[in-house]
Design an enzyme around this catalytic site. Structure first.
Site, PDB file in Angstrom:
ATOM      1  N   TYR A   1       1.144  -5.033  21.501  1.00 29.59           N
ATOM      2  CA  TYR A   1       1.376  -6.162  20.608  1.00 29.59           C
ATOM      3  C   TYR A   1       0.138  -6.418  19.752  1.00 29.59           C
ATOM      4  CZ  TYR A   1      -1.493  -9.066  23.720  1.00 29.59           C
ATOM      5  OH  TYR A   1      -2.527  -9.582  24.456  1.00 29.59           O
TER       6      TYR A   1
ATOM      7  N   CYS B   1      -6.220  -9.474  19.483  1.00 31.13           N
ATOM      8  CA  CYS B   1      -6.146 -10.880  19.085  1.00 31.13           C
ATOM      9  C   CYS B   1      -7.212 -11.253  18.058  1.00 31.13           C
ATOM     10  CB  CYS B   1      -6.239 -11.803  20.300  1.00 31.13           C
ATOM     11  SG  CYS B   1      -7.757 -11.625  21.242  1.00 31.13           S
TER      12      CYS B   1
ATOM     13  N   ARG C   1       9.625   2.846 -15.021  1.00 31.08           N
ATOM     14  CA  ARG C   1       8.844   2.829 -13.781  1.00 31.08           C
ATOM     15  C   ARG C   1       9.399   1.735 -12.879  1.00 31.08           C
ATOM     16  NH1 ARG C   1       3.383   0.763 -16.809  1.00 31.08           N
ATOM     17  NH2 ARG C   1       4.108  -1.305 -17.419  1.00 31.08           N
TER      18      ARG C   1
ATOM     19  N   LYS D   1       4.230   8.055 -15.122  1.00 31.88           N
ATOM     20  CA  LYS D   1       4.797   8.161 -16.471  1.00 31.88           C
ATOM     21  C   LYS D   1       5.333   9.559 -16.746  1.00 31.88           C
ATOM     22  CE  LYS D   1       2.366   6.217 -19.649  1.00 31.88           C
ATOM     23  NZ  LYS D   1       3.113   4.958 -19.848  1.00 31.88           N
TER      24      LYS D   1
ATOM     25  N   MET E   1      -5.555   1.038 -18.029  1.00 29.59           N
ATOM     26  CA  MET E   1      -6.204   2.155 -18.719  1.00 29.59           C
ATOM     27  C   MET E   1      -5.785   2.180 -20.190  1.00 29.59           C
ATOM     28  SD  MET E   1      -6.041   4.990 -15.713  1.00 29.59           S
ATOM     29  CE  MET E   1      -4.359   4.574 -15.311  1.00 29.59           C
TER      30      MET E   1
ATOM     31  N   HIS F   1     -15.853 -18.996  10.963  1.00 29.98           N
ATOM     32  CA  HIS F   1     -15.139 -20.116  11.588  1.00 29.98           C
ATOM     33  C   HIS F   1     -14.145 -20.731  10.612  1.00 29.98           C
ATOM     34  CE1 HIS F   1     -14.645 -24.407  12.649  1.00 29.98           C
ATOM     35  NE2 HIS F   1     -14.571 -23.924  13.880  1.00 29.98           N
TER      36      HIS F   1
ATOM     37  N   SER G   1      -7.057  -7.275  25.871  1.00 30.36           N
ATOM     38  CA  SER G   1      -6.807  -7.740  24.509  1.00 30.36           C
ATOM     39  C   SER G   1      -8.072  -7.503  23.710  1.00 30.36           C
ATOM     40  CB  SER G   1      -6.439  -9.227  24.498  1.00 30.36           C
ATOM     41  OG  SER G   1      -6.184  -9.650  23.169  1.00 30.36           O
TER      42      SER G   1
ATOM     43  N   GLY H   1      -1.540  -1.697 -17.826  1.00 30.89           N
ATOM     44  CA  GLY H   1      -2.561  -2.313 -18.654  1.00 30.89           C
ATOM     45  C   GLY H   1      -3.995  -2.022 -18.260  1.00 30.89           C
TER      46      GLY H   1
ATOM     47  N   ARG I   1      -1.264   8.618 -23.808  1.00 31.05           N
ATOM     48  CA  ARG I   1      -1.197   7.529 -22.819  1.00 31.05           C
ATOM     49  C   ARG I   1      -1.637   8.003 -21.443  1.00 31.05           C
ATOM     50  NH1 ARG I   1       2.883   3.498 -24.527  1.00 31.05           N
ATOM     51  NH2 ARG I   1       3.946   4.209 -26.408  1.00 31.05           N
TER      52      ARG I   1
END
Length: 897
Positions: free
Chosen positions: A874, A854, A356, A27, A111, A473, A787, A109, A100
């Site tokens: 990867y 993985c 903002r 702000k 604070m 699971h 992996s 919203g 503010r």
């Protein structure tokens, strides 16, 4: 200590600018920016976030120099308003201010705010004299008392709301705006009496006491429950703190030529390039969001079913509206992003109170990013960074209609995203029956799931469990299937015998409707309407092409069936990083053979049972290879302990004994010998391959035969990667690899052909990570790839059960012992350090070694960033998380660190 804590903004001086969000909050930084852009901004000053840090480190006190700096800034503010003659606390011409919050990261919203500060029984008379409007003055006064009492004095705001409603009823009016000055004056007196009753103290009359009370309350609100929850949900560190902005009041409640409103420079729901917003005539800011009156549309593009009959701002105040249009265009061009702006019109004059970066839906985020590239406002790299992986998660799954009513009665872990409704079913057989025979939509409700539940999970719309964590699971399988899942919902009491679900004093039976929100973890009674985003639009495809151009890390999928593989390929998967072969064993057509194999007393009997499974496994692998069209496929050999495949019920074991033509007692004894107290650390993974080599021999044969068959039939390239699980010592891998190689060579001889293949291992035990060089050495373990199985690596590093720890890990996070649940995001200091060591040691003996992950963290954005940082090749994740991982990998590559 910093040399400056207070930063003024106004026509005479503007200390800050838009680059100082970490110091001035969003702000304060943006207000300074708007001043420098020449926009009509009421002057004021910002107290920096460094004061917030000091405040909490020093018993909620302030730096010594702060008061003098604030007094100086207040004098500057009065100087900037010298033409009006207003002074703070002046009885004849009072300057009123708003106080503010403003964190570096937008937390709308969360604070507290105080408006109209500086009013008391004397200054209100001066305001009446200056404004010539007693009703406006007392309206501002009653608003101030109500807000200050709530925010600063902690008086329940409902007491004031009740008094206000009673006053309107007594007078016989419906709207606040219909109350007269005398009515409002009486309300102020009544509000102050309520303060005295609730606190035992008089409402403060001294404006400077009011100011410092409000400043302290705003800093205090940084740690209120809703702000803490918001930060936790959005991974915002509490250390950043909030700034406090004190700004001269302008008034939207001085009459019908006044208004206040909120607007977006583009539609935040769709991303359409149109000015969109709401306002109220003769009102202050909180009225727009409070819902007391139906907000009016600022223009025709802002019409909806609720406001389409109301006059627009464009019609009522056309001059101010046209200026607002010019200013929003200026702001969007300056910030090069969609803006959320707050404005007030006082006696026809427009003032800008805030701008903002606007919150938006996932679909809007993507459309705005793509459109702004085409408009030349940003480049493709910036567009990629504008959309977060979390937003993509929203985009890929159905979500609840924001307008629909919800009856939330419980909350668990948001294990697999999406939103679904279905009828409660408590067991997988009934689930399958209802779906197949009755065509019902069902929610499978279980205390926890096991591999035996897979058929019920497959047909369910969603899964709800009382136990289990984010890598349980239920969670893992649901994500792989793209099923919505809420796991670890500890408030549930599930009674299988009576088919009841009980939460507190509420009871639900089989067949009653439930709705699950797998994104929030909420469980709701009844059916709640969902909406499915349309991914057929060009923006998604085009955007993901840009994403792929910015990443180094490859993205594979965890998939066990051709269907899963196909879905993952459609989402851009570049191979399979984990095929869990045990999931294939639970098919009703083969579970009998699996059980016969397990319960056999001799190698010959086991091999006989395995011969039944061989063609089935070969067909499984053929389908996966064919679907992946030459991309690498990593197949993990059997991992779970054998007892998981055995019947749980005594009657099922008796049926199996008949099928196998062996005495029931013999099978029962065999089952008892397989029982383990801690199967996760027991006879599983490669240990099965050492005890029962015939199992892994069958699986390796099926893999290689399928690869050869595909190469013969369709001349398709195949790249199988055979992964041995749970290696702790290189000798385990050496032993298993030796006989696997023998079996592979037999197949090559029989088939009179060869296919390329590699054999590697999962790194999922600390010892494996620490001895990774030995495991990778050709003369020792000879692993050709690694992996990371981070589910088990986390479990064994922490000594935590991933299925049982969900009941208390939330407390660890709440008490800031853990920053995040380590089963959700890779712990960089412990588990991550083991991964680093493993990468370094593995690459020291095999420089070109392929290394991936993985575990379920492979699709979690922070974990993807970490994997990029330590040099993995990867990540692999469930099919529906592939686009998320692709975007996270691009963000990681574009990150400056």
């Amino acid at each position: 200590m910093p040399s400056q804590f207070v930063y003024s903004f106004g026509p005479s001086i503007c200390d800050g600018d838009g680059s100082q969000k970490s110091l001035l909050g969003g702000k304060g930084a943006n207000l300074a920016d708007m001043v420098k852009l020449g926009l009509p901004v009421p002057p004021g000053f910002t107290i920096s976030t460094e004061v917030c840090t000091y405040f909490y480190k020093n018993g909620k006190s302030y730096p010594e120099s702060l008061k003098a700096e604030a007094d100086k800034a207040l004098a500057t503010l009065e100087k900037d308003l010298s033409a009006t003659g207003m002074k703070f606390g002046d009885k004849k011409n009072p300057l009123l201010v708003s106080v503010r919050s403003g964190a570096p990261v937008s937390m709308p919203g969360m604070m507290d705010t105080v408006l109209n500060l500086g009013l008391n029984d004397e200054t209100v008379l001066g305001l009446i004299e200056q404004s010539k409007d007693a009703r406006f003055s007392y309206d501002s006064y009653r608003r101030f008392v109500m807000m200050y009492a709530d925010v600063v004095l902690n008086v329940n705001t409902s007491l004031f709301e009740t008094a206000l409603e009673h006053k309107k009823a007594d007078v016989g009016v419906e709207l606040d705006t219909e109350l007269s000055a005398d009515h409002l004056k009486a309300l102020v007196k009544e509000f102050k009496s309520l303060v005295m009753e609730q606190t035992g103290k008089k409402f403060p009359e001294d404006p400077r006491e009011q100011l410092w009370g409000a400043i302290g309350a705003v800093f205090g609100s940084w740690m209120n429950p809703r702000a803490n929850t918001y930060r936790r949900i959005n991974s915002i560190p509490e250390s950043i703190g909030t700034a406090v902005t004190v700004q001269a009041m302008v008034y939207g409640n001085m009459g019908d030529d006044c208004a206040t409103g909120v607007a977006f420079t583009r539609d935040p729901s769709t991303g359409a390039k149109k000015f969109f917003g709401e306002f109220l005539v003769n009102a202050q800011g909180e009225d727009v969001v409070a819902g007391i009156r139906t907000p009016q549309p600022i223009n025709a593009d802002s019409f909806n079913d609720q406001n389409k009959h109301l006059p627009t701002l464009e019609k009522l105040l056309p001059t101010a509206f046209q200026e607002l249009v010019k200013l929003y265009q200026k702001l969007e061009k300056h910030y090069r992003d969609m803006q959320d702006i707050e404005f007030t019109i006082q006696k026809g004059k427009l003032f800008m109170l805030q701008t903002r970066t606007g919150k938006r839906t996932a679909a809007a985020a993507m459309k705005i990013a793509v459109d702004m590239v085409k408009e030349g406002m940003i480049d493709k790299r910036e567009a990629v960074l504008r959309v977060t992986p979390e937003q993509l998660d929203q985009l890929l799954h159905p979500r609840l209609d924001p307008a629909a009513k919800r009856d939330v009665f419980a909350k668990g872990l948001p294990a697999s995203p999406g939103a679904v409704s279905g009828k409660i079913v408590f067991d997988p057989d009934t689930a399958e029956k209802w779906v197949k025979e009755k065509k019902e939509k069902i929610i499978l409700v279980r205390v926890e799931t096991s591999p035996e539940d897979i058929h019920g999970m497959h047909v369910a719309e969603g899964i709800l469990t009382a136990r289990g964590g984010m890598t349980s699971h239920a969670a893992v399988v649901a994500r792989g299937m793209g099923k919505t899942c809420v796991a670890g919902c500890g408030a549930l009491k599930i009674l299988y015998e009576t088919k009841k679900l009980i939460v507190g004093n509420r009871e639900f039976g089989e067949g009653e409707w439930l709705t699950l929100d797998g994104t929030s973890g909420e469980v709701m009674a009844g059916q709640v309407k969902t909406v499915t985003p349309d991914l057929s639009q060009g923006a998604f495809s085009e955007f993901m092409q840009w994403v792929d151009g910015e990443r180094r890390l490859k993205v594979r999928t965890n998939a066990d069936t051709p269907h899963d593989a196909r879905v993952a390929r459609q989402f851009g998967a570049e191979g399979i990083g984990l095929c869990r072969t045990e999931h294939m064993f639970f098919d009703p057509e083969r579970i009998g053979a699996v059980r016969q194999m397990i319960l056999s007393d001799s190698v010959a009997e086991r091999e006989k049972a395995l011969q039944k499974l061989l063609p089935m496994q070969r067909g499984d692998f053929f389908g996966l290879f064919k679907e992946m069209k030459g991309l690498p496929v990593t197949i993990r050999l059997l991992d779970p302990p054998l007892h998981e495949f055995l019947p749980h019920k005594d009657e099922d074991l008796r049926v199996l004994a008949k099928e196998m033509e062996v005495p029931y007692e013999t099978l029962h004894r065999r089952k008892e010998t397989l029982h383990e107290f801690n199967p996760m650390l027991g006879h599983r993974g490669c240990r099965l391959g050492i005890s029962y080599p015939e199992i892994y021999r069958m699986q390796v044969r099926a893999i290689v035969e399928a690869a050869c068959e595909l190469k013969k039939k369709e001349s398709q390239a195949v790249e199988p990667e055979i992964m041995i699980p749970l290696i702790a010592d290189w000798r385990e891998l050496h032993y298993i690899r030796t006989y696997c190689e023998e079996e592979i060579q037999k197949v090559f001889t029989e088939q009179k052909m060869q296919v390329p293949y590699t054999i590697g291992t999962m790194i999922e035990l600390p010892r494996a990570a620490l001895t990774a060089d030995h495991i990778a050495m050709p003369e020792k373990g000879n692993a050709e790839f690694f992996s990371f199985g981070t589910n088990d690596l986390t479990q064994t590093t922490y000594g935590l059960s991933r299925d049982d720890s969900a009941s208390f890990l939330g407390t660890y996070v709440e008490k800031k012992i853990f920053a995040v649940d380590p089963f959700i995001s890779v712990d960089p200091d412990g588990v991550g350090e083991l991964m680093r060591i493993s990468v370094q040691k593995g690459k020291s003996v095999r420089p070109n070694m392929k290394i991936g992950i993985c575990g379920e963290q492979g699709g979690e954005p922070r974990s993807v960033h970490f994997c990029h940082k330590i040099g993995l090749d990867y990540v692999s994740c469930s099919p529906y998380r592939v686009p998320i991982a692709r975007l996270a990998a691009a963000h990681a590559n574009l990150a400056k660190d």
